[in-house]
Design an enzyme around this catalytic site. Structure first.
Site, PDB file in Angstrom:
ATOM      1  CD1 TRP A 112      -2.610   1.716   0.543  1.00  0.00           C
ATOM      2  CD2 TRP A 112      -1.890   1.926   2.652  1.00  0.00           C
ATOM      3  NE1 TRP A 112      -3.267   2.784   1.099  1.00  0.00           N
ATOM      4  CE2 TRP A 112      -2.836   2.933   2.390  1.00  0.00           C
ATOM      5  CE3 TRP A 112      -1.301   1.859   3.914  1.00  0.00           C
ATOM      6  CZ2 TRP A 112      -3.219   3.871   3.351  1.00  0.00           C
ATOM      7  CZ3 TRP A 112      -1.670   2.785   4.871  1.00  0.00           C
ATOM      8  CH2 TRP A 112      -2.620   3.777   4.589  1.00  0.00           C
TER       9      TRP A 112
ATOM     10  CG  ASP B 179      -1.906  -2.204   7.475  1.00  0.00           C
ATOM     11  OD1 ASP B 179      -3.015  -2.104   8.031  1.00  0.00           O
ATOM     12  OD2 ASP B 179      -1.538  -1.469   6.531  1.00  0.00           O
TER      13      ASP B 179
ATOM     14  CE  LYS C 241      -9.951   0.459   3.227  1.00  0.00           C
ATOM     15  NZ  LYS C 241      -9.451   0.907   1.981  1.00  0.00           N
TER      16      LYS C 241
END
Ligand code: KET
Length: 467
Positions: free
Chosen positions: A187, A268, A304
């Protein structure tokens, strides 16, 4: 443009100075006493100086920043007036009608909060206690020994990004010089986070373009080669951008090497529940490491899985060592780590926002809402899986070149890593109005079944006609 006062000592003739020379001069903010014909007389330290008022901003030297590779795509999308446009840039869930989606459980939790008439007082620096409790339980499983033995320091963070940034600040302060290893690719914001926190980082191999799969050998070799005691950043599930996760056996081997090298795993977890549709399955990598008694860091995000993107709700968890001998030290370590996380947070943002924390605490802490959430998450994950299948079917039917598109079905989570290069991705946007990141990633969460054929046409054209 703001007017800048340039102080020119009275001994220096001013009119002939170039702009460059003037800019190099001392900038004055002092109060003025008298003004004549563009010059203002001021008193400074007993000397009379002349100040020229010119139209130059003191921020002129601040250069233009490039647009963000992910959030900048949404800005470009908004500016496009074409009806066919499609935003597959940011990882944000949309309905089949391509509208943003607020989960029903979130609305229900908000109604409960409104009925209770909760106040808006500051939270403690570490965040809402009820949130910190449930977030750690959701991650590790309520009966995990790390929680029973109180080996986890959990603080509420500003979603995944803020939690990662807080951990980076902890690394910078308490592990000076220690390196963070990040996957290649990863990311995009990971690099920014560690750069801004002044934490050195390097990459380990992860994606193999030849197999469009995991370069497991390369990954293991690079983790082995890193200086002992490095932090190894791992995506808990649904690796972003590749959508390729290690298998359970591979996770075991990764844990072996990390343990051998005395590294510290740093997870993460931004997609718990979104990879498989199951919160427990998606936490299995983290739980595997925790069960081994390893010390680890875990950043969590509810952007999310609960659709709370703008509420900025997440957490940072630090799991401390488990050996019996160290039990007492561990207890102290947890308290000390938490105290330092709070100390780092206080000057950065003081304390976190309450609204999202209350939503999570209400949804996860209430068995009926929790079950409803799981059903809604399965629905969202299911819609993405359907779109993934339809995109694969459309590509396979339309592309007569014999190219194998089945890698799309092997990827999981919100994204598909298409393998399109920058020029091809540019063609997707410029010719087809399909907005995506330049690394070839598309967010399937922003795609509908109805648009799959159009997207397949765009991909086939870009892949075969642009090099
Ligand atoms: N980690 C990963 C791996 C990740 O993909 C994101 C967000 C985050 C953390 C942070 O999310 P937060 O909203 O701070 O909890 N990724 C999407 C959005 C973004 O780039 O900010 C994305 O990749 O599109």
């Amino acid at each position: 443009m703001a007017s800048t006062m340039l102080s020119i000592a009275s001994a220096t003739p001013s009119a002939s100075l170039s702009m460059h020379e003037k800019l190099k001069g001392k900038v004055k903010l002092g109060s003025t006493t008298n003004s004549t014909a563009g010059f203002i007389k001021t008193k400074s330290f007993g000397r009379v100086s002349m100040v020229a008022a010119v139209n130059v901003s003191r921020f002129e030297g601040v250069t233009m920043a490039p647009p963000d590779p992910i959030l900048g795509v949404s800005e470009a999308f908004k500016a496009d007036t074409d009806e066919k446009k499609l935003n597959l840039g940011v990882g944000a869930y949309r309905t089949e009608e391509l509208q943003p989606y607020v989960l029903d459980v979130v609305k229900k939790a908000e109604n409960l909060m409104l009925e209770r008439g909760e106040n808006k007082e500051y939270l403690p620096i570490e965040g809402l206690a009820a949130f910190n409790k449930v977030t750690a339980e959701l991650l590790f499983g309520a009966d995990n020994s790390v929680l029973k033995e109180q080996r986890v320091a959990t603080v509420q963070g500003l979603s995944g990004t803020g939690s990662l940034r807080l951990a980076a600040a902890l690394i910078e302060r308490y592990f000076p010089g220690a390196k963070v290893l990040i996957s290649s690719p990863t990311w995009g914001n990971h690099k920014n986070i560690f750069n801004d926190a002044r934490v050195p980082w390097s990459e380990y191999r992860y994606y193999d373009p030849k197999t469009v799969g995991l370069d497991f050998e390369g990954m293991i070799a690079d983790i082995k080669a890193a200086p002992g005691g490095s932090f190894i950043l791992l995506h808990g599930c649904a690796h972003n951008p590749t959508g390729i996760d290690p298998t359970p056996e591979q996770w075991e081997k990764i844990a072996d090497v990390i343990q051998e090298k005395n590294h510290i795993p740093f997870f993460d977890v931004a997609y718990q529940g979104f990879a498989s549709g199951s919160l427990d399955n998606d936490a299995s990598s983290v739980r595997l490491f925790a069960t081994r008694g390893m010390e680890l860091l875990v950043a969590q995000s509810y952007s999310k899985n609960l659709g709370l993107y703008a509420e900025r709700i997440g957490a940072m968890n630090v799991v401390c060592s488990s050996s019996d001998l160290a039990a007492r030290c561990c207890e102290v370590a947890v308290i000390q780590v938490k105290s330092q996380l709070k100390r780092l947070a206080r000057p950065m943002y003081s304390n976190p926002p309450v609204h999202g924390a209350r939503i999570v605490a209400n949804v996860v802490g209430n068995p009926a809402l929790f079950d409803e959430w799981k059903a809604e998450m399965e629905m969202m994950a299911g819609r993405i899986k359907n779109v993934r299948q339809k995109l694969f079917d459309s590509l396979s039917a339309k592309d007569k070149s014999g190219k194998d598109w089945s890698f799309i079905l092997r990827q999981i989570g919100m994204f598909s890593f298409t393998g399109l290069n920058k020029a091809q991705s540019d063609n997707m946007t410029n010719k087809w109005h399909v907005y995506m990141t330049k690394d070839g990633r598309i967010s399937l969460a922003g795609l509908s079944l109805a648009k799959c054929e159009y997207l397949a046409d765009a991909i086939i054209d870009s892949y075969h006609n642009v090099s």
